[in-house]
Design a protein around this motif. Sequence first.
Motif, PDB file in Angstrom:
ATOM      1  N   UNK A  56       0.720   6.816 -11.317  1.00  0.00           N
ATOM      2  CA  UNK A  56       0.527   5.409 -11.652  1.00  0.00           C
ATOM      3  C   UNK A  56       1.138   4.569 -10.541  1.00  0.00           C
ATOM      4  N   UNK A  57       0.620   3.357 -10.376  1.00  0.00           N
ATOM      5  CA  UNK A  57       1.078   2.477  -9.307  1.00  0.00           C
ATOM      6  C   UNK A  57       1.711   1.239  -9.931  1.00  0.00           C
ATOM      7  N   UNK A 224      -7.617   3.130 -13.895  1.00  0.00           N
ATOM      8  CA  UNK A 224      -7.618   2.156 -14.985  1.00  0.00           C
ATOM      9  C   UNK A 224      -7.585   0.732 -14.448  1.00  0.00           C
ATOM     10  N   UNK A 225      -6.805   0.520 -13.400  1.00  0.00           N
ATOM     11  CA  UNK A 225      -6.747  -0.818 -12.806  1.00  0.00           C
ATOM     12  C   UNK A 225      -8.098  -1.203 -12.212  1.00  0.00           C
ATOM     13  N   UNK A 242      -9.449  -2.695  -3.054  1.00  0.00           N
ATOM     14  CA  UNK A 242      -9.872  -1.681  -2.091  1.00  0.00           C
ATOM     15  C   UNK A 242      -8.846  -0.554  -1.982  1.00  0.00           C
ATOM     16  N   UNK A 243      -7.579  -0.911  -1.857  1.00  0.00           N
ATOM     17  CA  UNK A 243      -6.549   0.127  -1.739  1.00  0.00           C
ATOM     18  C   UNK A 243      -6.372   0.888  -3.043  1.00  0.00           C
ATOM     19  N   UNK A 244      -6.552   0.210  -4.177  1.00  0.00           N
ATOM     20  CA  UNK A 244      -6.498   0.918  -5.459  1.00  0.00           C
ATOM     21  C   UNK A 244      -7.569   2.000  -5.524  1.00  0.00           C
ATOM     22  N   UNK A 245      -8.785   1.646  -5.159  1.00  0.00           N
ATOM     23  CA  UNK A 245      -9.876   2.636  -5.190  1.00  0.00           C
ATOM     24  C   UNK A 245      -9.562   3.812  -4.262  1.00  0.00           C
TER      25      UNK A 245
END
Length: 299
Positions: A56-57, A224-225, A242-245
């Motif tokens: 998780x982030x 999820x985000x 973009x960085x989440x993906x």
Amino acid sequence: MPNGQHGQQQPSAGGQWYPPEWPDRIRALADGSLTPVAPRLAATVMLLRDTDTGPVVHMLRRKASMAFAGGAYAYPGGGVDPRDEEHRVGWAGPSQAEWAARLGTDARTAQAIVCGAVRETFEEAGVLLAGRTADTVVGDTTGDDWEADRQALVARETSFADFLDRRGLLLRSDLLGAWARWITPEFEPRRYDTWFFVAALPKGQRTRNASTEADRTVWIRPTDAADGYDKGELLMMPPTISTLRSLEPYGSAADALAAAGGQDLAPVLAQAVLEDGELVLSWPGHDEFTKRVRPGGPS
């Protein structure tokens, strides 16, 4: 969280933040009446923690009252303090020269960027990537004495180098991995050249909402985000989603850190062009963010 754009979101696909003044500023840039300002160096950190369902982030939600991206989710981060470049810093892990080679800068600038990433993570999340030796990390940083130091850093009453020296600590540069680089569009009044890093939450430490700009913090799976963004439930700027993906494929924080060395650090800078009376706003290599701006608004 580095500032770079203003205003509230207009309706847009998913949860992409789109300020209403962008079209006018883009036109002013196109006709030469707007001169771009030089971007300021900044750093932000995607702090990861492992769970039974994957990493998780840590994300912050900016207060809705903020002129810059009110209500948007982001990572801890902010502008580089010039003293981070000038002062001698207690250092462990890859050297400033090695970081310079990775970031494509000189050693002084690399030191400033890495210091900025570690300092901002402590300032906004209460997490400190430093230790007394090259193979240790500090434990709980939530006491009153730590909070006093954090406040002094936020107020720029002390430099990060002096803070580390007084505490007898070394910055653990090996706990960071450079991940991406995004530059605020040329038509924005405040611009940032922002480096994105990944790091794992050190054992014994915990995050807290230490930022005056955020009204909540969450630990959330990147998938999820991203789903929340796609449904229009979570508001984000292009660099954030973009960085989440890009984090989704990794099954642990260690996996993401191991992959950091292979990430492309070519800067991403939005481009705006006029096509048949329409403004076309795009981020090269990131087609999902392309907007065609008509007089009535973005499409």
